[in-house]
Design a protein around this motif. Sequence first.
Motif, short mmCIF file in Angstrom:
data_model
loop_
_atom_site.label_atom_id
_atom_site.label_comp_id
_atom_site.label_asym_id
_atom_site.label_seq_id
_atom_site.Cartn_x
_atom_site.Cartn_y
_atom_site.Cartn_z
N TYR A 131 0.87 -1.17 0.00
CA TYR A 131 0.00 0.00 0.00
C TYR A 131 0.91 1.23 0.00
O TYR A 131 2.12 1.10 0.20
CB TYR A 131 -0.91 -0.04 1.22
N GLY A 135 3.07 9.28 4.48
CA GLY A 135 2.37 9.66 5.70
C GLY A 135 3.26 10.36 6.70
O GLY A 135 4.30 10.94 6.36
N ASN A 214 -0.24 6.28 8.10
CA ASN A 214 -1.22 7.10 7.40
C ASN A 214 -2.59 6.45 7.51
O ASN A 214 -2.70 5.24 7.72
CB ASN A 214 -0.82 7.25 5.92
N GLN A 215 -3.64 7.27 7.36
CA GLN A 215 -5.02 6.79 7.38
C GLN A 215 -5.74 7.26 6.12
O GLN A 215 -5.44 8.33 5.58
CB GLN A 215 -5.77 7.30 8.61
N TYR A 216 -6.71 6.46 5.69
CA TYR A 216 -7.47 6.79 4.49
C TYR A 216 -8.94 6.50 4.75
O TYR A 216 -9.29 5.46 5.31
CB TYR A 216 -6.99 5.95 3.31
N THR A 217 -9.79 7.43 4.34
CA THR A 217 -11.24 7.22 4.46
C THR A 217 -11.94 7.39 3.11
O THR A 217 -13.17 7.30 3.05
CB THR A 217 -11.85 8.19 5.48
N ASN A 218 -11.16 7.63 2.05
CA ASN A 218 -11.73 7.70 0.71
C ASN A 218 -10.61 7.52 -0.31
O ASN A 218 -9.44 7.49 0.04
CB ASN A 218 -12.47 9.04 0.48
N GLY A 219 -11.01 7.41 -1.57
CA GLY A 219 -10.04 7.36 -2.64
C GLY A 219 -9.61 5.96 -3.04
O GLY A 219 -10.21 4.94 -2.67
N SER A 220 -8.51 5.91 -3.79
CA SER A 220 -8.06 4.67 -4.42
C SER A 220 -7.59 3.63 -3.42
O SER A 220 -7.67 2.42 -3.69
CB SER A 220 -6.94 4.97 -5.42
N VAL A 221 -7.09 4.06 -2.27
CA VAL A 221 -6.63 3.09 -1.28
C VAL A 221 -7.80 2.26 -0.76
O VAL A 221 -7.69 1.05 -0.57
CB VAL A 221 -5.89 3.79 -0.13
N LEU A 222 -8.94 2.90 -0.53
CA LEU A 222 -10.12 2.15 -0.11
C LEU A 222 -10.59 1.20 -1.20
O LEU A 222 -11.02 0.07 -0.91
CB LEU A 222 -11.25 3.10 0.29
N TRP A 242 -12.31 2.43 5.94
CA TRP A 242 -11.14 3.04 6.59
C TRP A 242 -9.95 2.11 6.45
O TRP A 242 -10.08 0.89 6.56
CB TRP A 242 -11.46 3.27 8.07
#
Length: 347
Positions: A131, A135, A214-222, A242
């Motif tokens: 991933y 971050g 790092n944290q993700y709540t939207n976008g390509s990582v999700l 998340w």
Amino acid sequence: MGSSKKRFKLSESNRGSGLATGKQRWSRVSSDINTVYHSDLRCIIARVGQITDKNQTSITLQWEKEDYNVHFILSFEGTETNISTVDGDEPVQITIPSLTAATTYTFTLFSVFENLRSSGISITAVTEHFYPISGTESSRSDDGSSPPIPLQRPFVYFGKEYNTIYVNHNGHLTFINSFSSYTPQRFPLNGSFDLIAPFWTDLDNRQTGVILYNQYTNGSVLQQATQDINSYFPNLNFNAAWVFVATWYKVPYFPNTGTETTFQAVLISGGQKSFVLMNYGVIASTFQNVQAGYDTINSVHHFTIPGSFSSSATGSNSTFSLSSNVNVAGRWAFEADSEPENQVING
């Protein structure tokens, strides 16, 4: 013959009687040199040959050469590449591009001396499947930890809901307090805290390497997390809401700053489901013990990745990097919300 005389001394038995002609005598000498030379070089390459870098689409190999007239051939997927060397003591390095992510590749390296080819050695490597490596950078401190990190979404870990997390520098994550231990212990711990340990050993990021989170709540990582989880755990109809990514990037062991080891812990949640991925890249060799897996309070749930506390944990043939429980070499995936499911090693 050139500088090969510096390395090989013919014994008296190879010089004298029993060889009728000069041509026969040369044939015997050539055979002996080929045997000694290639046997010795095979050991040299096997000892120092290494994967010095890799990403999702390329792998870089490097090995030492001896100071005589020699070149190399790299065989890969039915094609052979001649590799010429230059004078000097610099190692030989080659990058193989245009590869596929998260794929295992095997290369065969031959040495060639006066048109005589060695039997070759095999080098296996896996392109990366990380991933995003980005971050907030944790402090540069031996046996240190990040500050408490507020989670943007609660993470349910085997029935307990957590809102903070610590990224501990010695290769583990905890939830209530930081954890500085650099001496791995075998699971189950039967302890009083929950622990996620992608690579528990004595690491030191004071001089080189970085530890990121790092944290993700939207976008390509999700989108990537959703695809991965539905692939590994079918019939869930899972949607990631998340993702938390902790990366130890080229972090050396203590006290050897010349080593570089890269791995990740990825926490994924959506709805009532939680998952943990552990990703492994280049794992430098070490004589230190390593524990990889997870544990829970009183060890009600725990899992040890095969190779922990063994010589196969690290180096170019690391079990962590070459094996998997989801058929993606170098990736281990676990459901972590309640009862563990599908924690089956597929090799």
